[in-house]
Scaffold this motif. Structure first.
Motif, PDB file in Angstrom:
ATOM      1  N   LEU A  14       0.834  -1.205   0.000  1.00  0.00           N
ATOM      2  CA  LEU A  14       0.000   0.000   0.000  1.00  0.00           C
ATOM      3  C   LEU A  14       0.868   1.254   0.000  1.00  0.00           C
ATOM      4  O   LEU A  14       0.586   2.222  -0.703  1.00  0.00           O
ATOM      5  N   ALA A  15       1.946   1.210   0.806  1.00  0.00           N
ATOM      6  CA  ALA A  15       2.811   2.390   0.919  1.00  0.00           C
ATOM      7  C   ALA A  15       3.533   2.671  -0.392  1.00  0.00           C
ATOM      8  O   ALA A  15       3.790   3.823  -0.733  1.00  0.00           O
ATOM      9  N   SER A  16       3.852   1.619  -1.142  1.00  0.00           N
ATOM     10  CA  SER A  16       4.605   1.824  -2.379  1.00  0.00           C
ATOM     11  C   SER A  16       3.684   2.111  -3.564  1.00  0.00           C
ATOM     12  O   SER A  16       4.153   2.287  -4.685  1.00  0.00           O
ATOM     13  N   GLY A  17       2.395   2.148  -3.323  1.00  0.00           N
ATOM     14  CA  GLY A  17       1.451   2.452  -4.404  1.00  0.00           C
ATOM     15  C   GLY A  17       1.360   1.331  -5.431  1.00  0.00           C
ATOM     16  O   GLY A  17       0.945   1.528  -6.564  1.00  0.00           O
ATOM     17  N   GLU A  18       1.754   0.123  -5.005  1.00  0.00           N
ATOM     18  CA  GLU A  18       1.774  -1.016  -5.925  1.00  0.00           C
ATOM     19  C   GLU A  18       0.383  -1.536  -6.258  1.00  0.00           C
ATOM     20  O   GLU A  18       0.213  -2.269  -7.218  1.00  0.00           O
ATOM     21  N   ARG A  19      -0.576  -1.195  -5.397  1.00  0.00           N
ATOM     22  CA  ARG A  19      -1.895  -1.794  -5.589  1.00  0.00           C
ATOM     23  C   ARG A  19      -2.785  -0.842  -6.379  1.00  0.00           C
ATOM     24  O   ARG A  19      -3.149   0.215  -5.905  1.00  0.00           O
ATOM     25  N   PRO A  20      -3.097  -1.202  -7.616  1.00  0.00           N
ATOM     26  CA  PRO A  20      -3.879  -0.288  -8.450  1.00  0.00           C
ATOM     27  C   PRO A  20      -5.305  -0.123  -7.925  1.00  0.00           C
ATOM     28  O   PRO A  20      -5.844  -1.038  -7.300  1.00  0.00           O
ATOM     29  N   LEU A  21      -5.869   1.054  -8.183  1.00  0.00           N
ATOM     30  CA  LEU A  21      -7.268   1.295  -7.796  1.00  0.00           C
ATOM     31  C   LEU A  21      -8.184   0.774  -8.889  1.00  0.00           C
ATOM     32  O   LEU A  21      -7.880   0.888 -10.071  1.00  0.00           O
ATOM     33  N   ARG A  22      -9.280   0.203  -8.483  1.00  0.00           N
ATOM     34  CA  ARG A  22     -10.287  -0.274  -9.444  1.00  0.00           C
ATOM     35  C   ARG A  22     -11.637   0.304  -9.080  1.00  0.00           C
ATOM     36  O   ARG A  22     -12.277  -0.163  -8.151  1.00  0.00           O
ATOM     37  N   TRP A  23     -12.037   1.326  -9.805  1.00  0.00           N
ATOM     38  CA  TRP A  23     -13.311   1.971  -9.496  1.00  0.00           C
ATOM     39  C   TRP A  23     -14.472   1.134 -10.000  1.00  0.00           C
ATOM     40  O   TRP A  23     -14.430   0.617 -11.119  1.00  0.00           O
ATOM     41  N   GLU A  24     -15.487   1.021  -9.158  1.00  0.00           N
ATOM     42  CA  GLU A  24     -16.705   0.324  -9.555  1.00  0.00           C
ATOM     43  C   GLU A  24     -17.888   1.056  -8.956  1.00  0.00           C
ATOM     44  O   GLU A  24     -17.743   1.796  -7.991  1.00  0.00           O
ATOM     45  N   ARG A  25     -19.043   0.770  -9.511  1.00  0.00           N
ATOM     46  CA  ARG A  25     -20.283   1.266  -8.949  1.00  0.00           C
ATOM     47  C   ARG A  25     -20.774   0.224  -7.962  1.00  0.00           C
ATOM     48  O   ARG A  25     -20.890  -0.959  -8.316  1.00  0.00           O
ATOM     49  N   LEU A  26     -21.049   0.621  -6.732  1.00  0.00           N
ATOM     50  CA  LEU A  26     -21.400  -0.359  -5.700  1.00  0.00           C
ATOM     51  C   LEU A  26     -22.682   0.013  -4.979  1.00  0.00           C
ATOM     52  O   LEU A  26     -22.929   1.189  -4.696  1.00  0.00           O
ATOM     53  N   ARG A  27     -23.468  -1.002  -4.676  1.00  0.00           N
ATOM     54  CA  ARG A  27     -24.637  -0.775  -3.811  1.00  0.00           C
ATOM     55  C   ARG A  27     -24.215  -1.054  -2.380  1.00  0.00           C
ATOM     56  O   ARG A  27     -23.786  -2.176  -2.061  1.00  0.00           O
ATOM     57  N   PRO A  28     -24.305  -0.049  -1.506  1.00  0.00           N
ATOM     58  CA  PRO A  28     -23.858  -0.242  -0.115  1.00  0.00           C
ATOM     59  C   PRO A  28     -24.467  -1.480   0.539  1.00  0.00           C
ATOM     60  O   PRO A  28     -23.786  -2.189   1.292  1.00  0.00           O
ATOM     61  N   ALA A  29     -25.729  -1.799   0.241  1.00  0.00           N
ATOM     62  CA  ALA A  29     -26.351  -2.984   0.858  1.00  0.00           C
ATOM     63  C   ALA A  29     -25.599  -4.253   0.464  1.00  0.00           C
ATOM     64  O   ALA A  29     -25.423  -5.162   1.285  1.00  0.00           O
ATOM     65  N   ASP A  30     -25.133  -4.320  -0.804  1.00  0.00           N
ATOM     66  CA  ASP A  30     -24.372  -5.502  -1.251  1.00  0.00           C
ATOM     67  C   ASP A  30     -23.027  -5.578  -0.529  1.00  0.00           C
ATOM     68  O   ASP A  30     -22.566  -6.660  -0.161  1.00  0.00           O
ATOM     69  N   VAL A  31     -22.395  -4.409  -0.357  1.00  0.00           N
ATOM     70  CA  VAL A  31     -21.096  -4.375   0.323  1.00  0.00           C
ATOM     71  C   VAL A  31     -21.255  -4.902   1.752  1.00  0.00           C
ATOM     72  O   VAL A  31     -20.493  -5.776   2.198  1.00  0.00           O
ATOM     73  N   LEU A  32     -22.274  -4.411   2.454  1.00  0.00           N
ATOM     74  CA  LEU A  32     -22.481  -4.851   3.847  1.00  0.00           C
ATOM     75  C   LEU A  32     -22.801  -6.343   3.894  1.00  0.00           C
ATOM     76  O   LEU A  32     -22.333  -7.065   4.783  1.00  0.00           O
ATOM     77  N   GLU A  33     -23.575  -6.809   2.929  1.00  0.00           N
ATOM     78  CA  GLU A  33     -23.915  -8.229   2.897  1.00  0.00           C
ATOM     79  C   GLU A  33     -22.653  -9.090   2.755  1.00  0.00           C
ATOM     80  O   GLU A  33     -22.479 -10.083   3.460  1.00  0.00           O
ATOM     81  N   ASP A  34     -21.756  -8.682   1.859  1.00  0.00           N
ATOM     82  CA  ASP A  34     -20.506  -9.431   1.674  1.00  0.00           C
ATOM     83  C   ASP A  34     -19.669  -9.440   2.954  1.00  0.00           C
ATOM     84  O   ASP A  34     -19.094 -10.462   3.337  1.00  0.00           O
ATOM     85  N   VAL A  35     -19.586  -8.276   3.591  1.00  0.00           N
ATOM     86  CA  VAL A  35     -18.753  -8.156   4.790  1.00  0.00           C
ATOM     87  C   VAL A  35     -19.327  -9.015   5.921  1.00  0.00           C
ATOM     88  O   VAL A  35     -18.596  -9.717   6.620  1.00  0.00           O
ATOM     89  N   LEU A  36     -20.642  -8.978   6.054  1.00  0.00           N
ATOM     90  CA  LEU A  36     -21.286  -9.794   7.091  1.00  0.00           C
ATOM     91  C   LEU A  36     -21.117 -11.282   6.806  1.00  0.00           C
ATOM     92  O   LEU A  36     -20.949 -12.081   7.731  1.00  0.00           O
ATOM     93  N   ALA A  37     -21.164 -11.634   5.529  1.00  0.00           N
ATOM     94  CA  ALA A  37     -21.015 -13.045   5.182  1.00  0.00           C
ATOM     95  C   ALA A  37     -19.648 -13.552   5.620  1.00  0.00           C
ATOM     96  O   ALA A  37     -19.514 -14.686   6.082  1.00  0.00           O
TER      97      ALA A  37
END
Ligand SMILES: Nc1ncnc2c1ncn2[C@@H]1O[C@H](COP(=O)(O)OP(=O)(O)OP(=O)(O)O)[C@@H](O)[C@H]1O
Ligand SMILES: [Mg+2]
Length: 195
Positions: A14-37
């Motif tokens: 993370l510090a070296s900026g090696e990890r590229p960003l990947r922008w996506e459109r996300l539904r917060p409810a789906d994000v929470l569902e994944d995290v809870l799973a």
């Protein structure tokens, strides 16, 4: 030991900026569902009741892997430090300036004010004896901070000892990604938006 090495590698990536960003459109409810799973089993095992609410949150443009990783770290802490029978709430809601705020709140032991400014530092742990008991490396929140900053988000905490803690991740507004942005690795680093 293995967890320590993998957390340190993640921080250095993370510090070296090696990890590229990947922008996506996300539904917060789906994000929470994944995290809870991914953390639900751990919560049940510790008899922690977890609730989720994203009903009023609009869609966001963000890096889904990073956002999930941030929330998983925060939820893991909430589940780990809250005693059995406790409650954890994860929420997403509309914030100011079209931002979206994700919150992870628990009714656990809380964090004394004098420690709050330091908990995002590497290896910083509030209660050394108790931390050794529950395991971990003390790198989780520093990874959270790097992940958030790397995508132009912020993370903050408020806490009252004896009552609980609330961590808030603010995702600033960003228009939906263009197809070029989604395809090109590294496209749309936060600084590039200003150029
Ligand atoms: N929800 C919480 N309630 C109470 N204390 C917390 C909470 N979240 C974090 N802390 C305190 O902040 C410290 C730092 O958290 P961090 O996630 O960085 O490390 P860790 O959980 O100890 O280890 P790791 O995340 O590497 O497994 C913890 O050791 C704990 O003392
Ligand atoms: Mg942790």
């Amino acid at each position: 030991m293995a967890a320590l090495v993998s957390d340190l590698l993640e921080l250095s990536r993370l510090a070296s900026g090696e990890r590229p960003l990947r922008w996506e459109r996300l539904r917060p409810a789906d994000v929470l569902e994944d995290v809870l799973a991914s953390l639900g089993e751990q919560a049940r095992a510790r008899q922690i009741v977890v609730s989720a609410d994203a009903a009023s949150a609009p869609e966001v443009t963000s890096d889904g892997d990073r956002l999930r990783q941030i929330l998983e770290n925060l939820l893991e802490n909430a589940v780990k430090y809250t005693p059995p029978g406790g409650h954890v709430a994860v929420r997403a809601r509309a914030g100011e300036d079209r931002s979206v705020a994700f919150e992870v709140e628990d009714d656990g032991p809380g964090i004394p004010a004098e420690h709050l400014p330091r908990i995002f530092e590497r290896f910083y742990r509030v209660d050394k004896a108790r931390s050794r008991e529950v395991g971990g490396t003390g790198l989780g929140l520093s990874i959270v901070k790097h992940l958030a900053e790397g995508m132009g988000a912020t993370v903050s905490v408020s806490s009252e000892p004896g009552r609980g803690s609330r961590f808030t991740v603010r995702i600033p507004f960003r228009p939906p990604p263009s197809s070029a942005e989604m395809a090109a690795p590294g496209a749309g680093d936060p600084a590039a938006a200003d150029r």
